[in-house]
Design an enzyme around this catalytic site. Structure first.
Site, PDB file in Angstrom:
ATOM      1  N   ASP A  49       0.830  -1.207   0.000  1.00  0.00           N
ATOM      2  CA  ASP A  49       0.000   0.000   0.000  1.00  0.00           C
ATOM      3  C   ASP A  49       0.866   1.260   0.000  1.00  0.00           C
ATOM      4  OD1 ASP A  49      -2.483   1.284  -0.036  1.00  0.00           O
ATOM      5  OD2 ASP A  49      -3.279   0.076   1.607  1.00  0.00           O
TER       6      ASP A  49
ATOM      7  N   ASP B 197      -9.912   3.669  -3.704  1.00  0.00           N
ATOM      8  CA  ASP B 197     -10.653   2.484  -3.289  1.00  0.00           C
ATOM      9  C   ASP B 197     -12.033   2.398  -3.919  1.00  0.00           C
ATOM     10  OD1 ASP B 197      -8.488   1.906  -1.745  1.00  0.00           O
ATOM     11  OD2 ASP B 197      -9.479   2.260   0.188  1.00  0.00           O
TER      12      ASP B 197
END
Length: 402
Positions: free
Chosen positions: A150, A205
């Protein structure tokens, strides 16, 4: 649990300095398929959930359909020990990650894990910054097969350099691990990521809605259509071993069945990784049938590895084409709108040419038989096809030359 010896870490660091700077080949030759814990469970994870999910993946035939990775997302982390080795949370993962990987492997599946290029993860756990080689060696010792990396807490970092460091660390650890870059598209990873990772996120997202943006202040989450629209111009960067990742799927997470079918179809046509995000242990049969539709999965997993493109728009109706191996094609008719649409597919009306793959679909030259991937209906291109596309739904046709 056992820690990785400091001597081994030092050896890994030395190897890393001399290792061939490349990712592992022969991984993600088609878009990776699996499950990830974040969409449904966020930080509420433990080893019992992961074991039960692996059990379910086998029991409900997702493994048979091609799903192979069971991926633990953020919040599995405990603290680093005195030597800096990352430990799993002892309360949530008391058996340790090696035992969990062994359990998943015994099911014929593979285990994925999560880290972050920053000092802390998005959930506030220890990230890998400054520990890249150490963490990669630890993951390899545990038997990890997949690393999702990430991009939180990365102020001042260069994205390409940070991901290259972890790629080299994984390579030096000696265990082939698929490297999934979750950088959200902020630094255009499609332009530099093919030699670094096996896939890269192209957007922020996902959120389980058809066409929405959920603003969180400093970032947004996007619905299915918003993510689809952000893929414009990116198809030339995708191919075997390096994919545009449209995020984990939200199938079975609150949208309608038509929206779920369309969502799954879009991800398949776009050659995006198929990573489910729902609770596999308790999903209804209708959701299982969507996620295990072998005809749709075959289109996603096609060996040619060419991403679809939109070749026609008529109001809220869009037509998408995807060249497949063996001179086959997939066509998707997408209804973005709120009402059902009747549409006649006049096969001879359009010649479809793809500059990227140098492929052409010309019904006037070649006749095809088609199969509807969702209904199983069949026919040929000798006569027009009348379709009714429900609101927020698709028709998906697989064409094979006669």
């Amino acid at each position: 649990m056992k820690t990785v010896p400091t001597l081994l870490i030092s050896a890994g660091l030395l190897l890393g300095a001399n290792a061939s700077a490349q990712k592992f080949d022969n991984l993600a030759t088609t878009p990776q398929m699996g499950w990830n814990s974040w969409n449904k469970f966020a930080c509420n994870i433990d080893e019992k959930l992961i074991r039960e999910t692996a059990d379910a993946m086998v029991r409900i035939s997702m493994k048979d359909a091609g799903y192979e990775y069971v991926n633990i997302d953020d919040c599995w982390h405990g603290k680093r020990d005195k030597n800096g080795n990352i430990q799993p949370d002892p309360e949530r993962f008391p058996s340790g990650m090696k035992a969990l990987a062994d359990y998943v492997h015994a099911k014929g599946l593979k285990l994925g894990i999560y880290s972050d290029a920053g000092a802390t993860t998005c959930g506030g756990r220890p990230g890998s910054r400054g520990h890249e080689y150490q963490d990669a060696i630890t993951y390899a010792a545990w038997g990890v097969d997949y690393v999702k990396y990430d991009w939180c807490d990365t102020k001042g970092l260069n994205a390409a350099a940070a991901y290259t460091t972890m790629r080299d660390a994984i390579r030096s650890a000696g265990r082939p691990m698929l490297f999934s870059m979750c950088e959200w598209g902020d630094n255009k990873p499609w332009e530099w990521g093919a030699d670094i990772g096996h896939s890269w996120r192209t957007t922020g997202d996902i959120y389980p809605c058809w066409d929405c943006e959920i603003n969180h202040g400093s970032w947004s989450a996007f619905g299915v259509l918003r993510i689809l629209d952000k893929q414009a111009g990116l198809r030339k960067h995708a191919g075997p071993g390096h994919w545009n990742d449209m995020d984990m799927m939200e199938v079975g997470m609150g949208m309608t069945e038509d929206e779920d079918r369309a969502h799954f179809s879009i991800w398949a046509m776009m050659a995006s990784p198929l990573i489910s995000g729902n609770d596999l242990r308790s999903m209804p049969e209708s959701t299982r049938k969507i996620l295990t539709n072998k005809d749709v999965i075959a289109i996603n997993q096609d060996k040619l590895g060419v991403q679809a493109w939109k070749f026609l728009s008529e109001g809220t109706l869009e037509l998408w084409a995807k060249p497949l191996a063996n001179n086959e094609w997939a066509l998707m008719i997408l209804n973005r709108g709120a009402g059902a649409i009747s549409y006649k597919v006049d096969w001879k009306k359009h010649k479809i040419s793809d500059d990227l793959s140098k492929r052409e679909l010309d019904i006037n030259k070649t006749a095809y038989r088609w199969t509807d991937a969702w209904t199983g209906k069949t026919g040929d291109t000798g006569k027009a096809l009348d379709l009714t596309i429900a609101s927020h739904s698709v028709a998906m046709l697989h064409l094979k030359a006669k």
